[in-house]
Design an enzyme around this catalytic site. Structure first.
Site, PDB file in Angstrom:
ATOM      1  N   HIS A   4     133.324  73.848 106.371  1.00  0.00           N
ATOM      2  CA  HIS A   4     133.546  73.530 104.950  1.00  0.00           C
ATOM      3  C   HIS A   4     132.393  74.101 104.108  1.00  0.00           C
ATOM      4  CE1 HIS A   4     134.636  70.582 101.623  1.00  0.00           C
ATOM      5  NE2 HIS A   4     133.365  70.796 101.332  1.00  0.00           N
ATOM      6  N   GLU A   5     131.182  73.865 104.527  1.00  0.00           N
ATOM      7  CA  GLU A   5     130.036  74.374 103.761  1.00  0.00           C
ATOM      8  C   GLU A   5     129.995  75.901 103.799  1.00  0.00           C
ATOM      9  OE1 GLU A   5     128.571  72.467 101.769  1.00  0.00           O
ATOM     10  OE2 GLU A   5     129.262  70.573 102.629  1.00  0.00           O
TER      11      GLU A   5
ATOM     12  N   HIS B  70     132.192  77.203 101.215  1.00  0.00           N
ATOM     13  CA  HIS B  70     131.525  77.194  99.901  1.00  0.00           C
ATOM     14  C   HIS B  70     130.645  78.439  99.769  1.00  0.00           C
ATOM     15  CE1 HIS B  70     132.818  73.380  98.424  1.00  0.00           C
ATOM     16  NE2 HIS B  70     132.073  72.612  99.190  1.00  0.00           N
TER      17      HIS B  70
ATOM     18  N   HIS C 293     136.215  73.247  95.972  1.00  0.00           N
ATOM     19  CA  HIS C 293     137.049  72.197  96.551  1.00  0.00           C
ATOM     20  C   HIS C 293     138.502  72.400  96.129  1.00  0.00           C
ATOM     21  CE1 HIS C 293     133.215  69.692  96.912  1.00  0.00           C
ATOM     22  NE2 HIS C 293     133.582  70.077  98.113  1.00  0.00           N
TER      23      HIS C 293
END
Ligand SMILES: *[C@@H]1O[C@H](CO)[C@@H](O)[C@H](O)[C@H]1NC(C)=O
Length: 255
Positions: free
Chosen positions: A145-146, A149, A155
């Site tokens: 997830h990071e 980013h 998101h």
């Protein structure tokens, strides 16, 4: 059995998709109060890069350095997450050498998991609080997830048409965290022609930032329990978007 579905990308991305460059913190708001959108830290100098087309990593290569104090076991754990992203796309993570002018500083400071969003020609941040392996920030899905980013993903529930798919139950949101449910305009975020993805690894969980334990994100469609907010794996749509974002010649989507 794994099926590899190779899809030719017929349509390339037209024009630029511009994403504000910020740092995202993961949805443990208690750990990271005061940051933009939970796991986002604004980088003031690039806050207005709304029309900057170059917020992807050049040639799909993400340079990184581990900051001091990250042990070898954790480095391997992070590299494993990087490998998973690499396997599903054409992006590469490379350890930066001393001459590398821009890279992600992978840190282990206390206070949560967060990352810069997208490429900046500078030193950006990916922080993972040094939780035990397979807990907190040190879960493979959380690191992926990071990393998304870092690669330029916001998101899922920030997207411009999210109100057609979810209702933000503001009455249940901790007042200080209302800003975590920001929505971006179509000029700001790109969906690559993909529809809203409840199962994205970039979607908040239904109880994110809840003040009272009740749902803060209510799906407007019937969806499988546990789908929204999953941190198990990149969804098919995540992979498609990542491949389109980085103009990968072949899109490999695993079942
Ligand atoms: C990386 O982050 C660490 C911890 O915050 C800091 O001490 C170090 O100076 C940073 N490195 C660079 C190159 O910015």
């Amino acid at each position: 059995m794994r099926t590899f579905l190779v899809l030719a990308l017929l349509a390339m991305i037209s024009g630029s998709h511009t994403l504000p460059t910020v740092v995202q913190w993961e949805e443990d708001p208690e750990q990271t109060p005061g940051f933009f959108e939970g796991d986002i830290v604004l980088r003031p100098k690039s806050r207005n890069c709304m029309s900057n087309p170059s917020q992807h990593w050049p040639d799909g290569i993400v340079y990184y350095k581990f900051s001091e104090g990250i042990d070898d076991v954790r480095k391997d754990f992070i590299r494993n997450a990087m490998n998973i992203v690499e396997e599903g796309s054409c992006v590469h993570f490379k350890e930066a050498d001393d001459d590398q002018p821009y890279f992600v500083n992978i840190t282990g400071n206390p206070g949560g998991c967060y990352s810069t969003v997208g490429f900046v020609e500078d030193i950006s941040i990916l922080n993972l609080h040094k939780h035990d392996l397979n807990t907190g920030c040190y879960r493979t899905g959380k690191i992926i997830h990071e990393l998304l980013h870092t690669l330029g993903f916001y998101h899922m529930q920030s997207t411009y048409d999210r109100d057609d798919y979810i209702r933000i139950a503001y009455e249940n949101v901790k007042p200080d965290f209302v800003h975590d449910f920001a929505k971006y305009s179509k000029d700001f975020v790109e969906d690559f022609g993909e529809k809203y993805d409840y199962g994205s690894i970039m979607h908040y969980s239904p109880h994110a930032f809840s003040a009272n334990g009740a749902e803060t994100i209510v799906p407007l469609q019937e969806i499988r329990e546990g789908l929204m907010g999953q941190r198990e794996a990149l969804s098919t749509v995540d992979l498609i978007k990542l491949n389109k974002m980085y103009k990968c010649p072949e899109l490999q989507v695993k079942d």
